[in-house]
Design a protein around this motif. Structure first.
Motif, PDB file in Angstrom:
ATOM      1  N   VAL A  52       0.825  -1.205   0.000  1.00  0.00           N
ATOM      2  CA  VAL A  52       0.000   0.000   0.000  1.00  0.00           C
ATOM      3  C   VAL A  52       0.858   1.253   0.000  1.00  0.00           C
ATOM      4  N   ARG A  53       2.158   1.107   0.197  1.00  0.00           N
ATOM      5  CA  ARG A  53       3.057   2.259   0.272  1.00  0.00           C
ATOM      6  C   ARG A  53       3.741   2.591  -1.045  1.00  0.00           C
ATOM      7  N   ASN A  54       3.543   1.779  -2.061  1.00  0.00           N
ATOM      8  CA  ASN A  54       4.170   2.084  -3.345  1.00  0.00           C
ATOM      9  C   ASN A  54       3.213   1.723  -4.477  1.00  0.00           C
ATOM     10  N   ASN A  55       3.600   2.027  -5.679  1.00  0.00           N
ATOM     11  CA  ASN A  55       2.748   1.768  -6.839  1.00  0.00           C
ATOM     12  C   ASN A  55       3.238   0.581  -7.649  1.00  0.00           C
ATOM     13  N   LEU A  56       3.997  -0.306  -7.029  1.00  0.00           N
ATOM     14  CA  LEU A  56       4.512  -1.462  -7.745  1.00  0.00           C
ATOM     15  C   LEU A  56       3.421  -2.503  -7.951  1.00  0.00           C
ATOM     16  N   LEU A  57       3.559  -3.291  -9.001  1.00  0.00           N
ATOM     17  CA  LEU A  57       2.621  -4.365  -9.304  1.00  0.00           C
ATOM     18  C   LEU A  57       3.337  -5.705  -9.185  1.00  0.00           C
ATOM     19  N   TRP A  58       2.551  -6.751  -8.914  1.00  0.00           N
ATOM     20  CA  TRP A  58       3.114  -8.097  -8.985  1.00  0.00           C
ATOM     21  C   TRP A  58       3.416  -8.370 -10.453  1.00  0.00           C
ATOM     22  N   GLN A  59       4.580  -8.907 -10.731  1.00  0.00           N
ATOM     23  CA  GLN A  59       4.996  -9.157 -12.106  1.00  0.00           C
ATOM     24  C   GLN A  59       4.637 -10.583 -12.515  1.00  0.00           C
ATOM     25  N   VAL A  60       4.512 -10.805 -13.819  1.00  0.00           N
ATOM     26  CA  VAL A  60       4.226 -12.135 -14.341  1.00  0.00           C
ATOM     27  C   VAL A  60       5.335 -13.080 -13.878  1.00  0.00           C
ATOM     28  N   GLY A  61       4.936 -14.199 -13.303  1.00  0.00           N
ATOM     29  CA  GLY A  61       5.888 -15.170 -12.781  1.00  0.00           C
ATOM     30  C   GLY A  61       6.094 -15.064 -11.281  1.00  0.00           C
ATOM     31  N   ALA A  83     -10.925 -19.073 -15.484  1.00  0.00           N
ATOM     32  CA  ALA A  83      -9.632 -18.626 -14.952  1.00  0.00           C
ATOM     33  C   ALA A  83      -9.800 -18.162 -13.502  1.00  0.00           C
ATOM     34  N   THR A  84      -8.685 -18.086 -12.781  1.00  0.00           N
ATOM     35  CA  THR A  84      -8.690 -17.619 -11.393  1.00  0.00           C
ATOM     36  C   THR A  84      -8.112 -16.211 -11.354  1.00  0.00           C
ATOM     37  N   TYR A  85      -8.843 -15.311 -10.707  1.00  0.00           N
ATOM     38  CA  TYR A  85      -8.422 -13.916 -10.616  1.00  0.00           C
ATOM     39  C   TYR A  85      -8.339 -13.510  -9.153  1.00  0.00           C
ATOM     40  N   TRP A  86      -7.294 -12.771  -8.832  1.00  0.00           N
ATOM     41  CA  TRP A  86      -7.114 -12.239  -7.489  1.00  0.00           C
ATOM     42  C   TRP A  86      -6.985 -10.730  -7.572  1.00  0.00           C
ATOM     43  N   ARG A  87      -7.472 -10.070  -6.530  1.00  0.00           N
ATOM     44  CA  ARG A  87      -7.293  -8.624  -6.374  1.00  0.00           C
ATOM     45  C   ARG A  87      -6.251  -8.416  -5.285  1.00  0.00           C
ATOM     46  N   PHE A  89      -3.796  -5.170  -3.698  1.00  0.00           N
ATOM     47  CA  PHE A  89      -3.392  -3.765  -3.690  1.00  0.00           C
ATOM     48  C   PHE A  89      -4.042  -2.974  -4.818  1.00  0.00           C
ATOM     49  N   GLY A  90      -5.347  -3.206  -5.032  1.00  0.00           N
ATOM     50  CA  GLY A  90      -6.095  -2.410  -5.994  1.00  0.00           C
ATOM     51  C   GLY A  90      -5.879  -2.777  -7.445  1.00  0.00           C
ATOM     52  N   TYR A  91      -5.349  -3.969  -7.720  1.00  0.00           N
ATOM     53  CA  TYR A  91      -5.087  -4.388  -9.092  1.00  0.00           C
ATOM     54  C   TYR A  91      -5.583  -5.820  -9.258  1.00  0.00           C
ATOM     55  N   ILE A  92      -6.071  -6.167 -10.446  1.00  0.00           N
ATOM     56  CA  ILE A  92      -6.582  -7.509 -10.722  1.00  0.00           C
ATOM     57  C   ILE A  92      -5.523  -8.296 -11.490  1.00  0.00           C
ATOM     58  N   TYR A  93      -5.299  -9.528 -11.040  1.00  0.00           N
ATOM     59  CA  TYR A  93      -4.319 -10.415 -11.669  1.00  0.00           C
ATOM     60  C   TYR A  93      -4.979 -11.748 -11.989  1.00  0.00           C
ATOM     61  N   GLU A  98      -3.149 -23.152  -8.265  1.00  0.00           N
ATOM     62  CA  GLU A  98      -2.334 -24.046  -7.439  1.00  0.00           C
ATOM     63  C   GLU A  98      -1.221 -23.309  -6.706  1.00  0.00           C
ATOM     64  N   SER A  99      -0.556 -22.397  -7.400  1.00  0.00           N
ATOM     65  CA  SER A  99       0.633 -21.777  -6.816  1.00  0.00           C
ATOM     66  C   SER A  99       0.470 -20.301  -6.469  1.00  0.00           C
ATOM     67  N   GLY A 100      -0.530 -19.640  -7.017  1.00  0.00           N
ATOM     68  CA  GLY A 100      -0.677 -18.203  -6.798  1.00  0.00           C
ATOM     69  C   GLY A 100       0.273 -17.381  -7.646  1.00  0.00           C
ATOM     70  N   GLU A 101       0.857 -18.010  -8.649  1.00  0.00           N
ATOM     71  CA  GLU A 101       1.792 -17.320  -9.539  1.00  0.00           C
ATOM     72  C   GLU A 101       1.020 -16.480 -10.553  1.00  0.00           C
ATOM     73  N   VAL A 102       1.486 -15.261 -10.778  1.00  0.00           N
ATOM     74  CA  VAL A 102       0.809 -14.343 -11.696  1.00  0.00           C
ATOM     75  C   VAL A 102       0.985 -14.830 -13.129  1.00  0.00           C
ATOM     76  N   ILE A 103      -0.138 -15.000 -13.810  1.00  0.00           N
ATOM     77  CA  ILE A 103      -0.126 -15.376 -15.222  1.00  0.00           C
ATOM     78  C   ILE A 103      -0.234 -14.124 -16.088  1.00  0.00           C
TER      79      ILE A 103
END
Length: 115
Positions: A52-61, A83-87, A89-93, A98-103
């Motif tokens: 919540v303190r920065n504007n970084l996103l989870w990257q693919v992988g 497909a499985t989608y997670w929200r 820090f205000g972004y949808i991935y 199984e692993s929670g890895e960003v596709i």
């Protein structure tokens, strides 16, 4: 009520605030400890992770490890139903269930789902 001259009042307030000024850099800095500096270095190691303190996103992988909520019924928002989608820090991935890895990074939650 006793009348205090203005200079005496300033001195009393200044003396009361002195301990706060000493602790402004952290409780260990007053003792000359190096622990305070090591804590700030440790916090910098987490700077590359989204929060919540920065504007970084989870990257693919990357594996989303914290602060996520599963988006139920994604087809209601125009996303693939199978497909499985997670929200997070205000972004949808789109993630691997199984692993929670960003596709894929889908977009800002406010733009995709409206909240």
């Amino acid at each position: 009520m006793t009348y205090l001259p203005r200079i005496a009042l300033i001195a009393v307030i200044g003396a009361a605030l002195t301990p706060m000024a000493v602790l402004a850099d952290g409780p260990m800095s007053a003792a000359g400890s190096k622990l305070a500096s090591s804590v700030s270095v440790a916090n910098q190691a987490h700077a590359e992770k989204p929060s919540v303190r920065n504007n970084l996103l989870w990257q693919v992988g990357q594996q989303i490890t914290e602060n996520h909520v599963r988006l139920r019924q994604p087809d209601a928002f125009g996303l693939k139903a199978d497909a499985t989608y997670w929200r997070s820090f205000g972004y949808i991935y789109e993630v691997s269930p199984e692993s929670g890895e960003v596709i894929a990074q889908i977009g800002k939650a406010s733009d995709v789902v409206g909240f």
